[in-house]
Scaffold this motif. Structure first.
Motif, PDB file in Angstrom:
ATOM      1  N   GLU A   1      41.340  81.737  31.024  1.00  0.00           N
ATOM      2  CA  GLU A   1      42.194  80.817  30.257  1.00  0.00           C
ATOM      3  C   GLU A   1      42.595  81.379  28.891  1.00  0.00           C
ATOM      4  OE1 GLU A   1      39.668  77.321  29.907  1.00  0.00           O
ATOM      5  OE2 GLU A   1      39.024  78.033  27.938  1.00  0.00           O
ATOM      6  N   ARG A   2      41.705  82.182  28.281  1.00  0.00           N
ATOM      7  CA  ARG A   2      42.054  82.761  26.982  1.00  0.00           C
ATOM      8  C   ARG A   2      43.176  83.780  27.137  1.00  0.00           C
ATOM      9  NH1 ARG A   2      39.217  87.008  24.565  1.00  0.00           N
ATOM     10  NH2 ARG A   2      39.711  87.333  22.375  1.00  0.00           N
ATOM     11  N   ASP A   3      43.117  84.578  28.198  1.00  0.00           N
ATOM     12  CA  ASP A   3      44.199  85.539  28.452  1.00  0.00           C
ATOM     13  C   ASP A   3      45.535  84.812  28.589  1.00  0.00           C
ATOM     14  OD1 ASP A   3      42.587  87.885  28.552  1.00  0.00           O
ATOM     15  OD2 ASP A   3      41.902  87.301  30.535  1.00  0.00           O
TER      16      ASP A   3
ATOM     17  N   LEU B   1      46.363  81.833  27.392  1.00  0.00           N
ATOM     18  CA  LEU B   1      46.770  81.268  26.105  1.00  0.00           C
ATOM     19  C   LEU B   1      47.349  82.351  25.196  1.00  0.00           C
ATOM     20  CD1 LEU B   1      46.787  78.622  24.518  1.00  0.00           C
ATOM     21  CD2 LEU B   1      44.553  79.214  23.615  1.00  0.00           C
TER      22      LEU B   1
ATOM     23  N   TYR C   1      43.979  88.596  20.297  1.00  0.00           N
ATOM     24  CA  TYR C   1      42.736  89.022  20.940  1.00  0.00           C
ATOM     25  C   TYR C   1      41.670  89.360  19.899  1.00  0.00           C
ATOM     26  CZ  TYR C   1      44.104  89.213  25.856  1.00  0.00           C
ATOM     27  OH  TYR C   1      44.458  88.867  27.132  1.00  0.00           O
ATOM     28  N   ARG C   2      42.097  90.008  18.801  1.00  0.00           N
ATOM     29  CA  ARG C   2      41.115  90.475  17.819  1.00  0.00           C
ATOM     30  C   ARG C   2      40.767  89.426  16.776  1.00  0.00           C
ATOM     31  NH1 ARG C   2      37.651  94.276  19.181  1.00  0.00           N
ATOM     32  NH2 ARG C   2      38.580  94.726  21.185  1.00  0.00           N
ATOM     33  N   LEU C   3      41.731  88.588  16.399  1.00  0.00           N
ATOM     34  CA  LEU C   3      41.438  87.582  15.381  1.00  0.00           C
ATOM     35  C   LEU C   3      41.085  86.266  16.060  1.00  0.00           C
ATOM     36  CD1 LEU C   3      44.097  88.511  12.695  1.00  0.00           C
ATOM     37  CD2 LEU C   3      41.704  89.175  12.836  1.00  0.00           C
ATOM     38  N   ALA C   4      41.998  85.361  16.164  1.00  0.00           N
ATOM     39  CA  ALA C   4      41.685  84.065  16.793  1.00  0.00           C
ATOM     40  C   ALA C   4      42.931  83.536  17.473  1.00  0.00           C
ATOM     41  CB  ALA C   4      41.203  83.074  15.753  1.00  0.00           C
ATOM     42  N   VAL C   5      42.710  82.756  18.516  1.00  0.00           N
ATOM     43  CA  VAL C   5      43.857  82.155  19.213  1.00  0.00           C
ATOM     44  C   VAL C   5      43.671  80.649  19.264  1.00  0.00           C
ATOM     45  CG1 VAL C   5      42.855  82.448  21.504  1.00  0.00           C
ATOM     46  CG2 VAL C   5      45.310  82.281  21.259  1.00  0.00           C
TER      47      VAL C   5
ATOM     48  N   ARG D   1      35.953  82.298  17.361  1.00  0.00           N
ATOM     49  CA  ARG D   1      37.355  82.706  17.295  1.00  0.00           C
ATOM     50  C   ARG D   1      38.196  82.012  18.362  1.00  0.00           C
ATOM     51  NH1 ARG D   1      38.220  87.658  18.819  1.00  0.00           N
ATOM     52  NH2 ARG D   1      36.120  88.359  19.336  1.00  0.00           N
ATOM     53  N   TYR D   2      37.530  81.347  19.275  1.00  0.00           N
ATOM     54  CA  TYR D   2      38.260  80.676  20.357  1.00  0.00           C
ATOM     55  C   TYR D   2      37.530  79.401  20.750  1.00  0.00           C
ATOM     56  CZ  TYR D   2      40.112  79.755  25.014  1.00  0.00           C
ATOM     57  OH  TYR D   2      40.651  79.155  26.102  1.00  0.00           O
TER      58      TYR D   2
END
Lengths: 230, 82
Positions: free
Chosen positions: A166-168, A170, A226-230, B46-47
């Protein structure tokens, strides 16, 4: 126009395809038996590439009366990539520093900066006429396809790509949104150039530049999310 | 406890992993069906995961979701950061 070469070309193609099939089977057998089959993998990929390149090369040979036979190169590279991907290679299984998608974004940004950066410097030094501009657009795009196919094949060989989570998704959605904003603003800018009656060559460069910029923004956004925040 | 500065959701996943036989991030990722990098991002705040993933994580540790994730409401008059 001479068509006499079609039969030998067809035989050549059939021979290479047959060779590719035999090599694939041999490599799979070797893999099942636990033997390494890297040399077979290379041979299979190369034979596939040579065979695959024959079709567009022949078409281009006919259409351009002996010129541009090299047009088979893109298909050859794609065939090479397929050859590599269809054979399993031992891959490390420990934790990875980054996901396949993150690495893919990084490699794509590097490829875009390298190829289109180099092309932009060339164009700025010696602007091309309209005919040259078309060749430039096609050439750089083909080069991008080749570099992307090869680099992603290598990435996939080095480590098995993970399933998208799900993160990918988003990250993908938000990055595409950012790219789309750039694309929308850019389309209006190109329209302004059209109304200002800019030369066609300039419009072609502007359009390609716009696509490249939007893609860069999308990929850079992925890396940042990917590196900071989503 | 790790707290996400952006969404005011903190979690105790790292502690829970330690208490469950020093479970690795990769093992948790496999059990929850996400990538290891997503587990890392959740742990570091972070998520903020979806409800479904949050429930799955709680299920892995066999505890209530409030024990895994905590929400800190913004102070009155202050808007929560986007």
């Amino acid at each position: 126009m001479e068509f006499g070469f079609i039969i030998p070309a067809a035989i050549w193609l059939a021979a290479f395809l047959a060779l590719a099939v035999v090599l694939f089977q041999a490599s799979r057998k070797a893999e099942k038996e636990g033997r390494k089959s890297r040399h077979l993998m290379w041979m299979a990929a190369a034979s596939l590439a040579l065979g695959g390149a024959a079709i567009p090369a022949a078409i281009q040979f006919i259409a351009t009366e002996g010129k541009m036979w090299w047009a088979g190169a893109p298909l050859a590279f794609i065939a090479l990539a397929l050859g590599f991907q269809s054979i399993r290679v031992e891959r490390p299984k420990g934790p990875a520093l980054a996901t396949f998608r993150e690495k893919s974004a990084a490699v794509s940004v590097a490829a875009i900066l390298l190829i289109y950066g180099w092309a932009t410097v060339g164009v700025l030094q010696a602007p091309l006429e309209l005919e040259g501009a078309f060749g430039f657009l096609v050439g750089t795009s083909v080069m991008m396809i080749i570099v992307m196919a090869l680099s992603h094949t290598v990435l996939a060989i080095l480590r098995e790509p993970e399933k998208q989570d799900e993160r990918d998704k988003l990250v993908g959605w938000r990055s595409t949104r950012n790219g789309y904003v750039v694309m929308t603003v850019g389309v209006w800018a190109v329209l302004a150039l059209v109304f200002a009656q800019a030369p066609l060559g300039v419009l072609a460069y502007a359009l390609l530049g716009l696509f490249v910029l939007a893609e860069l923004v999308r990929l850079a956004s992925e890396l940042v999310y990917y590196r900071l925040a989503v | 406890m790790t707290q996400a500065s952006s969404n005011r959701i903190s979690n105790t996943i790292r502690t829970l992993r330690f208490m469950h036989g020093e479970m690795t991030q990769q093992e948790l990722a496999d059990l929850v069906d996400v990538t290891r990098q997503t587990v890392v991002a959740i742990e570091q705040g972070r998520y903020a995961p979806s409800l479904e993933i949050a429930f799955r994580i709680a299920e892995v540790f066999q505890c209530k979701m409030e024990e895994v994730f905590q929400y800190q409401a913004p102070e009155k008059g202050k808007k929560a950061k986007k």
